[in-house]
Design a protein around this motif. Sequence first.
Motif, PDB file in Angstrom:
ATOM      1  N   TRP A   1       0.797  -1.378  -0.147  1.00 32.85           N
ATOM      2  CA  TRP A   1      -0.067   0.202  -0.420  1.00 32.85           C
ATOM      3  C   TRP A   1       0.874   1.325   0.040  1.00 32.85           C
ATOM      4  O   TRP A   1       0.412   2.498   0.034  1.00 32.85           O
ATOM      5  CB  TRP A   1      -0.814  -0.007   1.211  1.00 32.85           C
ATOM      6  N   MET A   2       1.996   1.212  -0.064  1.00 36.86           N
ATOM      7  CA  MET A   2       2.936   2.188   0.260  1.00 36.86           C
ATOM      8  C   MET A   2       3.163   3.007  -1.101  1.00 36.86           C
ATOM      9  O   MET A   2       3.146   2.663  -2.373  1.00 36.86           O
ATOM     10  CB  MET A   2       4.549   1.860   0.598  1.00 36.86           C
ATOM     11  N   SER A   3       3.457   4.401  -1.011  1.00 39.55           N
ATOM     12  CA  SER A   3       3.943   5.225  -1.981  1.00 39.55           C
ATOM     13  C   SER A   3       5.550   5.000  -2.211  1.00 39.55           C
ATOM     14  O   SER A   3       6.045   4.304  -1.306  1.00 39.55           O
ATOM     15  CB  SER A   3       3.442   6.736  -1.677  1.00 39.55           C
ATOM     16  N   ARG A   4       6.023   5.587  -3.131  1.00 36.96           N
ATOM     17  CA  ARG A   4       7.538   5.583  -3.530  1.00 36.96           C
ATOM     18  C   ARG A   4       8.247   6.175  -2.375  1.00 36.96           C
ATOM     19  O   ARG A   4       9.340   5.724  -1.827  1.00 36.96           O
ATOM     20  CB  ARG A   4       7.883   6.113  -4.732  1.00 36.96           C
ATOM     21  N   TYR A   5       7.705   7.380  -1.840  1.00 39.32           N
ATOM     22  CA  TYR A   5       8.346   7.826  -0.740  1.00 39.32           C
ATOM     23  C   TYR A   5       8.313   6.983   0.535  1.00 39.32           C
ATOM     24  O   TYR A   5       9.381   6.697   1.374  1.00 39.32           O
ATOM     25  CB  TYR A   5       7.619   9.380  -0.363  1.00 39.32           C
TER      26      TYR A   5
ATOM     27  N   GLN B   1      11.449   5.327   2.605  1.00 33.74           N
ATOM     28  CA  GLN B   1      11.653   5.370   4.332  1.00 33.74           C
ATOM     29  C   GLN B   1      11.890   3.838   4.835  1.00 33.74           C
ATOM     30  O   GLN B   1      12.516   3.857   5.537  1.00 33.74           O
ATOM     31  CB  GLN B   1      10.282   6.042   4.542  1.00 33.74           C
ATOM     32  N   VAL B   2      10.989   3.072   4.500  1.00 32.12           N
ATOM     33  CA  VAL B   2      10.936   1.693   5.030  1.00 32.12           C
ATOM     34  C   VAL B   2      12.315   1.097   4.589  1.00 32.12           C
ATOM     35  O   VAL B   2      13.004   0.290   5.580  1.00 32.12           O
ATOM     36  CB  VAL B   2       9.751   0.949   4.503  1.00 32.12           C
ATOM     37  N   LEU B   3      12.854   1.412   3.315  1.00 31.06           N
ATOM     38  CA  LEU B   3      14.053   0.717   3.226  1.00 31.06           C
ATOM     39  C   LEU B   3      15.249   1.324   3.727  1.00 31.06           C
ATOM     40  O   LEU B   3      16.472   0.633   3.901  1.00 31.06           O
ATOM     41  CB  LEU B   3      14.274   0.882   1.720  1.00 31.06           C
ATOM     42  N   ILE B   4      15.107   2.333   4.374  1.00 37.45           N
ATOM     43  CA  ILE B   4      15.823   3.155   5.295  1.00 37.45           C
ATOM     44  C   ILE B   4      16.009   2.580   6.737  1.00 37.45           C
ATOM     45  O   ILE B   4      17.047   2.153   7.452  1.00 37.45           O
ATOM     46  CB  ILE B   4      16.118   4.679   5.453  1.00 37.45           C
ATOM     47  N   PHE B   5      14.498   2.703   7.224  1.00 36.77           N
ATOM     48  CA  PHE B   5      14.510   2.521   8.767  1.00 36.77           C
ATOM     49  C   PHE B   5      13.775   1.250   8.944  1.00 36.77           C
ATOM     50  O   PHE B   5      13.642   0.781  10.158  1.00 36.77           O
ATOM     51  CB  PHE B   5      13.286   3.639   9.328  1.00 36.77           C
ATOM     52  N   GLY B   6      13.290   0.442   8.167  1.00 33.03           N
ATOM     53  CA  GLY B   6      12.607  -0.862   8.281  1.00 33.03           C
ATOM     54  C   GLY B   6      11.418  -0.600   8.448  1.00 33.03           C
ATOM     55  O   GLY B   6      10.718   0.149   9.192  1.00 33.03           O
ATOM     56  N   PRO B   7      10.341  -1.843   8.231  1.00 29.96           N
ATOM     57  CA  PRO B   7       9.215  -1.898   8.554  1.00 29.96           C
ATOM     58  C   PRO B   7       9.000  -2.298   9.985  1.00 29.96           C
ATOM     59  O   PRO B   7       9.967  -2.876  10.538  1.00 29.96           O
ATOM     60  CB  PRO B   7       8.405  -3.032   7.648  1.00 29.96           C
ATOM     61  N   ASP B   8       7.589  -2.191  10.352  1.00 31.46           N
ATOM     62  CA  ASP B   8       7.264  -2.704  11.753  1.00 31.46           C
ATOM     63  C   ASP B   8       7.574  -4.134  12.008  1.00 31.46           C
ATOM     64  O   ASP B   8       8.033  -4.594  12.920  1.00 31.46           O
ATOM     65  CB  ASP B   8       5.962  -2.444  12.262  1.00 31.46           C
TER      66      ASP B   8
END
Length: 396
Positions: free
Chosen positions: A245-249, A253-260
Amino acid sequence: MRSTRRLVGIDAARGLALVGLMAIHLLPAWNEETGEASWSWRIFSGDSAALFALLAGVGLALTSGGRNPHTGRRMTADRLGLGVRALLIAVVGLWIGTLMPEDPPAYGILLYYGVFFLLAIPFLHLGPKALFISAAVFGIVSPMLMQNLLSQLPAWSSYNPTFADVLSEPGATASQLLLTGTYPALPYMAYLLVGLGLGRLNLRKTAVQIRVVVVGVGLTIFAHTTSYILLYALGGYQRLLDTSWMSRYELDQVLIFGPDSLPASTGWWLAIATPHTNTPLAIAASLGVSLTVLGVFLLIAPKIGKWLLPLSAMGAMTFTLYTVHLVALSVEAHYGLPYVWFVVHVVVAAVFAVVWQRALGQGPLEKLVSTSVKRTRRLVLGDLSERGSDSEKSNK
């Protein structure tokens, strides 16, 4: 006669890992003006905990025979002693959980450490090759289990489990500690078993130290390069966009900080190397950094060991210092001045460690654990000598 001197490089590396965890706990993860990851996040996130686990494995090897693993009753004594060590560390971790607020300033690793040690008991007698192979299996299979079993495992309710959580939610707490928590034991066994394998080598030998650095650098480059190719050359990034469901932005961010938690929407999530995601490539990347740090400290310690005293003293009593650090965080007085409090925590820890080590030797919690383990070993060994090998006296 073998040297009975501690390997200062191991203590110094462990001290740096402690500083890294303090930085992650105290300093902001991103720049509020730019939204970019902070320097402390980029340097320490994921890698400090991995280095801790790797060095835990090295310590277990050195206290169970080093290059010549104990056998017979000595190995039985080692296993039972490790069980006692695991229990004591876990109890302290659960106690700290009771001090932490519902939205905690830090996620403690001590309870997970207790589980690491329990899981290490069956591997304690193995040699380097078997340990490295076992580590690879954990590093590859555990992330797949983590992703595929997430929807079937009970949800946990506390970031820092307490005694009450263990009694009221045993299944949820177990799944958290093994697969779904901040430092899940099954993926982290990759680090611990590699460390256990390293401790079965001659870490005082320069050629071995250089090899550790070379393998570490190569593994780090391999992990990040492979992740980049899979995501950006072979279409993985687009697949993550298409199946989430994510946008590119948001994905960036997830690729930097990680998903929950690691999404189960597609297997392409296993191609990321983001810290704390515990994918195979994330494990390989953090393992590579940890090996590099350990190898470098082993190489430089004989030449500049005196200059490393603050780090090595801290590294010799990380159980005590980390516990005090978490207790101090639990009062939540640090949010307004994170950089000041970071300096305070590091300086106080370093000064305390140097003074205590010179005056009394082992840290207070380390002494408690060491005494309990020794008594347990005596129950097993009976009239056998407890002098043991020289490796037992190093880097406990």
